[in-house]
Enzyme design. Structure first.
Site, PDB file in Angstrom:
ATOM      1  N   LEU A  15      -8.232  14.741  -9.222  1.00 12.27           N
ATOM      2  CA  LEU A  15      -7.643  13.770  -9.429  1.00 12.27           C
ATOM      3  C   LEU A  15      -7.004  13.405  -8.101  1.00 12.27           C
ATOM      4  O   LEU A  15      -6.364  14.714  -7.069  1.00 12.27           O
ATOM      5  CB  LEU A  15      -6.905  13.253 -10.064  1.00 12.27           C
ATOM      6  CG  LEU A  15      -7.212  13.419 -12.334  1.00 12.27           C
ATOM      7  CD1 LEU A  15      -6.495  13.404 -13.062  1.00 12.27           C
ATOM      8  CD2 LEU A  15      -8.435  12.801 -12.255  1.00 12.27           C
ATOM      9  N   HIS A  16      -6.829  12.229  -7.276  1.00 18.62           N
ATOM     10  CA  HIS A  16      -5.965  11.803  -6.667  1.00 18.62           C
ATOM     11  C   HIS A  16      -4.204  12.680  -6.655  1.00 18.62           C
ATOM     12  O   HIS A  16      -3.859  12.084  -7.500  1.00 18.62           O
ATOM     13  CB  HIS A  16      -5.746  10.449  -6.504  1.00 18.62           C
ATOM     14  CG  HIS A  16      -5.098   9.726  -5.225  1.00 18.62           C
ATOM     15  ND1 HIS A  16      -3.842   9.426  -4.966  1.00 18.62           N
ATOM     16  CD2 HIS A  16      -5.881   9.674  -3.732  1.00 18.62           C
ATOM     17  CE1 HIS A  16      -3.497   9.209  -3.875  1.00 18.62           C
ATOM     18  NE2 HIS A  16      -4.579   9.127  -2.697  1.00 18.62           N
ATOM     19  N   TYR A  17      -3.620  12.826  -5.851  1.00 14.77           N
ATOM     20  CA  TYR A  17      -2.131  12.873  -6.431  1.00 14.77           C
ATOM     21  C   TYR A  17      -1.180  11.919  -6.409  1.00 14.77           C
ATOM     22  O   TYR A  17       0.074  11.634  -7.683  1.00 14.77           O
ATOM     23  CB  TYR A  17      -1.519  13.258  -4.868  1.00 14.77           C
ATOM     24  CG  TYR A  17      -0.935  12.215  -3.593  1.00 14.77           C
ATOM     25  CD1 TYR A  17      -0.186  11.607  -3.756  1.00 14.77           C
ATOM     26  CD2 TYR A  17      -1.927  12.410  -2.710  1.00 14.77           C
ATOM     27  CE1 TYR A  17      -0.060  10.744  -2.753  1.00 14.77           C
ATOM     28  CE2 TYR A  17      -2.137  11.747  -0.976  1.00 14.77           C
ATOM     29  CZ  TYR A  17      -0.865  10.471  -1.779  1.00 14.77           C
ATOM     30  OH  TYR A  17      -0.559  10.032  -0.543  1.00 14.77           O
ATOM     31  N   ARG A  18      -1.400  10.850  -6.242  1.00 16.52           N
ATOM     32  CA  ARG A  18      -0.693   9.407  -6.968  1.00 16.52           C
ATOM     33  C   ARG A  18      -0.825   8.989  -8.430  1.00 16.52           C
ATOM     34  O   ARG A  18      -2.071   9.007  -8.393  1.00 16.52           O
ATOM     35  CB  ARG A  18      -1.228   8.273  -6.671  1.00 16.52           C
ATOM     36  CG  ARG A  18      -0.777   8.349  -4.733  1.00 16.52           C
ATOM     37  CD  ARG A  18      -1.052   7.207  -3.709  1.00 16.52           C
ATOM     38  NE  ARG A  18      -0.393   6.685  -2.712  1.00 16.52           N
ATOM     39  CZ  ARG A  18      -0.565   5.987  -1.400  1.00 16.52           C
ATOM     40  NH1 ARG A  18      -1.777   5.219  -2.231  1.00 16.52           N
ATOM     41  NH2 ARG A  18      -0.109   6.171  -0.731  1.00 16.52           N
TER      42      ARG A  18
END
Length: 212
Positions: A126-129
């Site tokens: 996943l994206h870090y955000r």
């Protein structure tokens, strides 16, 4: 399946408690939506078999919650963690590019802690955000209390998949009530507001505020 270019990966977990040192994951659900919060399919729901130690140490409140939801009766036939992680990864890899989709949910930081411990490959995809609906909910409670108190009822009943759909509907609600339709304000208006914020920076305003 064609991969989405701007998806959100909604994950909800049920645990034997919230103690990251001692409690265990017992259910994980995943739903992927596009940027307009429309699910791409029905999602997946996986029950995970907890260790005997995690079951024994479970508090009465959580035990009653999982008993009332029926989840506790499904644990003996649940997957082990490695198999559950593998199935979640297969589901994600077919639908979203690596590092492109943020994690979505309600108070999702807690879920992420357990995922980082037990399913690190899922978090790594996943994206870090993070998109946390509870952030908007807390801001609405402070700024728009009438909107906050009129939010739609929830029906997830502490089952992971139902809780995800509650979270998606909650964000749909706050978007429809609090955010402008269409493309939003013009670029000119947006730039003017940005300048206004910079001209009244929080740090400067705080420094010049009178002592209480």
């Amino acid at each position: 399946m064609n991969q989405l270019t701007n998806p959100i990966v909604w994950i909800d977990c049920e645990m034997t408690g919230l103690d990251i040192a001692n409690d265990a994951l017992v259910e994980i659900s995943v739903v992927i939506t596009d940027s307009n919060l429309v699910p791409v399919d029905e999602g997946i729901d996986l029950v995970i078999r907890p260790t005997p130690e995690a079951v024994t140490s479970m508090g009465d409140f959580v035990r009653n919650m999982h008993t009332e939801s029926g989840l506790i009766n499904e644990w003996d036939d649940g997957l082990d963690l490695a198999e559950a992680e593998s199935r979640v990864l297969d589901y994600l890899r077919e639908r979203v590019p690596a590092k492109r989709a943020p994690l979505g949910g309600n108070s999702v930081g807690t879920d992420k802690m357990f995922l980082e411990r037990d399913m690190p490959a899922v978090v790594d995809h996943l994206h870090y955000r993070v998109i946390d609906v509870s952030t908007i909910k807390e801001l609405a409670r402070r700024w728009y209390p009438r909107t906050y108190f009129a939010a739609p009822a929830k029906f997830g009943n502490h089952r992971a998949l139902g809780d995800i759909y509650d979270s998606i509907d909650e964000l749909r609600y706050y978007r429809s009530v609090l955010m402008p339709e269409g493309d939003g304000p013009s670029s000119e208006r947006s730039r003017a507001k940005a300048k206004e914020i910079l001209d009244t920076r929080t740090q400067l305003s705080f420094a010049s505020a009178p002592e209480v």
